[in-house]
Every structure is written in structure tokens, then in C-alpha cells.
Design a protein around this motif. Structure first.
Motif, PDB file in Angstrom:
ATOM      1  N   GLY A   1      63.514  98.385 100.220  1.00 35.80           N
ATOM      2  CA  GLY A   1      63.760  99.197  99.034  1.00 35.80           C
ATOM      3  C   GLY A   1      64.247 100.598  99.352  1.00 35.80           C
TER       4      GLY A   1
ATOM      5  N   SER B   1      70.589  98.031 102.417  1.00 35.37           N
ATOM      6  CA  SER B   1      71.731  97.165 102.047  1.00 35.37           C
ATOM      7  C   SER B   1      72.742  97.923 101.218  1.00 35.37           C
ATOM      8  CB  SER B   1      71.319  95.923 101.262  1.00 35.37           C
ATOM      9  OG  SER B   1      69.999  95.616 101.401  1.00 35.37           O
ATOM     10  N   THR B   2      72.265  98.779 100.313  1.00 37.40           N
ATOM     11  CA  THR B   2      73.196  99.550  99.481  1.00 37.40           C
ATOM     12  C   THR B   2      74.092 100.408 100.368  1.00 37.40           C
ATOM     13  OG1 THR B   2      71.475  99.667  97.783  1.00 37.40           O
ATOM     14  CG2 THR B   2      73.315 101.205  97.556  1.00 37.40           C
TER      15      THR B   2
END
Ligand SMILES: Nc1nc2c(ncn2[C@@H]2O[C@H](COP(=O)(O)OP(=O)(O)O)[C@@H](O)[C@H]2O)c(=O)[nH]1
Ligand SMILES: Nc1ncnc2c1ncn2[C@@H]1O[C@H](COP(=O)(O)OP(=O)(O)O)[C@@H](O)[C@H]1O
Length: 209
Positions: free
Chosen positions: A24, A28-29
Motif C-alpha cells: 500500500g 506498483s503505482t
């Protein structure tokens, strides 16, 4: 030192990049942004996992989704650089995943947890280690809840692991760079800044061929 290719030296080329940090935190973003902007510079090391695909995830692109039996057999067969159990699922980087990217002369990006960081340190991969951290636990929890990918149980496991990870990232000398992902554009700018030298090197070498 354990050789990556079972005895052979790791292929010469640009240094890989390890992105680690709590689930979180935005790994990945950030890495998707990087690969989108520099698709001829970076390549993603597609890990194997036993977790279920999320809506929108693609087999072979986000992960190779496999059974425990298949994964364990491949690990026992020496096909993995590293593997770990995270939140009850197996994850691992196959040798092929890294070699596929390096064969294209791209900077290989690995998105791995802290067990992976420890194990990669024992290989000759020699990556740049980047830790992506959330601004606070509260913000991390909000982002994970808003992502709507986890059950309450899986969310709690990730938050527990995040506590440990945030402490781990403070260990002296473990990471080359620690980036707090507060606003996305700032964090992305810092990530690009940290990798600028490598990016320019790959651009230069691809122009000379
Ligand atoms: N050691 C290791 N960790 C991995 C690998 N692939 C993914 N992970 C880590 O596994 C954790 C869970 O990943 P995932 O299920 O995709 O959840 P997310 O990080 O919340 O999107 C994250 O910390 C990833 O960095 C791998 O090949 N090896
Ligand atoms: N700087 C940011 N500000 C707000 N939301 C963010 C930011 N970075 C990422 N997010 C969101 O937070 C969630 C977790 O990010 P993600 O990239 O999936 O993390 P990770 O790969 O580390 O598990 C996603 O829904 C993503 O869109």
C-alpha cells in the motif's frame, strides 16, 4: 556470494532496481509510472505468486499466478533467485524473470518484500535498493482500504507487516534511498532523481547501437 545464474556471472548491463516497502506504500503505482514514461529503459521482473489475481491484473504481466505445488517444485529445482511467504501466500523472483529483462539491456525493476531484500543481498545481482514508505500508518491504512483489494483479514495482516517494514527500512545501510510517498508527483520526482544516472546510461548505450 551466490551467483544468479547457477555458477555463471550475472550478465553485465545496467544495475537492477529493487523497490520495497509496505503493502500500500505505492510501489506498483510508482513503478508503472516509471515504465510508462521510460518503456525503453525499464523492464519489470514479473514475480510468481500463489495469491489470487485481483480484478484487472493479468497473468504474465503483473504476476505469474501459480499453485503452491508448482511454485515449490520450481524453487526446489533451483529456478528462483529468492522467494518468501507474505500474508500467507508465496512470492518469488525466478531467474528467468530477471534474465528476460536483462537480455533486452533494460533496467530490471523488482517489487519485493523485506525478506526478498535480505535474500537479494546474498546474490550477485547488485541492485540499487529503494524503499518506498507511506507518510504515516493512518494514511497507509486509508490507501489500502480505498484500494478495495483486500479482505479485512488480509488488510490486518498487511498492516501488521507494515509496522515491521517501517522499522526495517530505518536499518543503516540497507537502502540506498528511502522515499516517503506523500504526494505522488513529489515521490515520483524523487524516484526519477535517484535513478537518473542509470536512466541516462541506458539511453546513451541504446543510442550507440
Ligand atoms: N520476496 C518477494 N516479495 C514479493 C515478490 N513479488 C511481490 N512481493 C511482495 O509481496 C507483497 C505483497 O504483494 P501483493 O500481493 O501484490 O500486494 P500489494 O503490495 O499490496 O499490491 C509486497 O510487499 C510485494 O513487494 C517476490 O517475487 N519476492
Ligand atoms: N501519493 C499517493 N497519494 C494517494 N494515493 C496513492 C499515492 N500513491 C499510491 N496511492 C494509492 O494507494 C494505493 C496503494 O498503492 P499501490 O501502488 O497499490 O501500493 P503497493 O504496490 O506498494 O502495494 C493505490 O490505490 C494507489 O492508487
Amino acid at each position: 556470494m551466490r551467483d544468479l545464474c547457477g555458477g555463471e556471472k550475472a550478465m553485465a548491463g545496467p544495475r537492477p532496481v529493487v523497490l520495497s516497502g509496505p503493502s500500500g506504500a505505492g510501489k506498483s503505482t510508482l513503478l508503472k509510472k516509471l515504465i510508462k514514461e521510460y518503456d525503453n529503459v525499464f523492464g519489470f521482473s514479473v514475480s510468481h505468486t500463489t495469491r489470487q489475481p485481483r480484478p484487472g491484473e493479468e497473468n504474465g504481466k503483473d504476476y505469474h499466478y501459480v499453485t503452491r505445488e508448482a511454485m515449490q517444485m520450481a524453487i526446489d529445482g533451483g529456478k528462483f533467485v529468492e522467494s518468501a511467504v507474505f500474508s500467507g501466500n508465496m512470492y518469488g523472483t525466478s531467474k528467468a524473470a530477471v534474465q528476460d529483462v536483462q537480455a533486452k539491456n533494460l533496467i530490471c525493476i523488482l517489487d519485493i518484500d523485506m525478506q526478498g531484500v535480505r535474500n537479494i543481498k546474498k546474490t550477485d545481482l547488485n541492485p540499487i535498493y529503494v524503499s518506498i514508505q507511506p507518510p504515516s500508518m493512518d494514511i497507509l491504512e486509508k490507501r489500502l482500504r480505498d484500494r478495495k483489494t483486500e479482505s479485512e483479514e488480509s488488510l490486518q495482516k498487511r498492516l501488521n507487516a507494515a509496522h515491521v517494514d517501517m522499522e526495517f527500512s530505518k536499518e543503516e545501510g540497507l537502502f540506498d534511498v528511502v522515499i516517503v510517498n506523500d504526494t505522488l508527483e513529489d515521490a515520483y520526482g524523487k524516484l526519477k532523481g535517484a535513478l537518473l544516472e542509470e536512466i541516462n546510461q541506458v539511453k546513451k548505450s541504446s543510442m550507440s547501437v
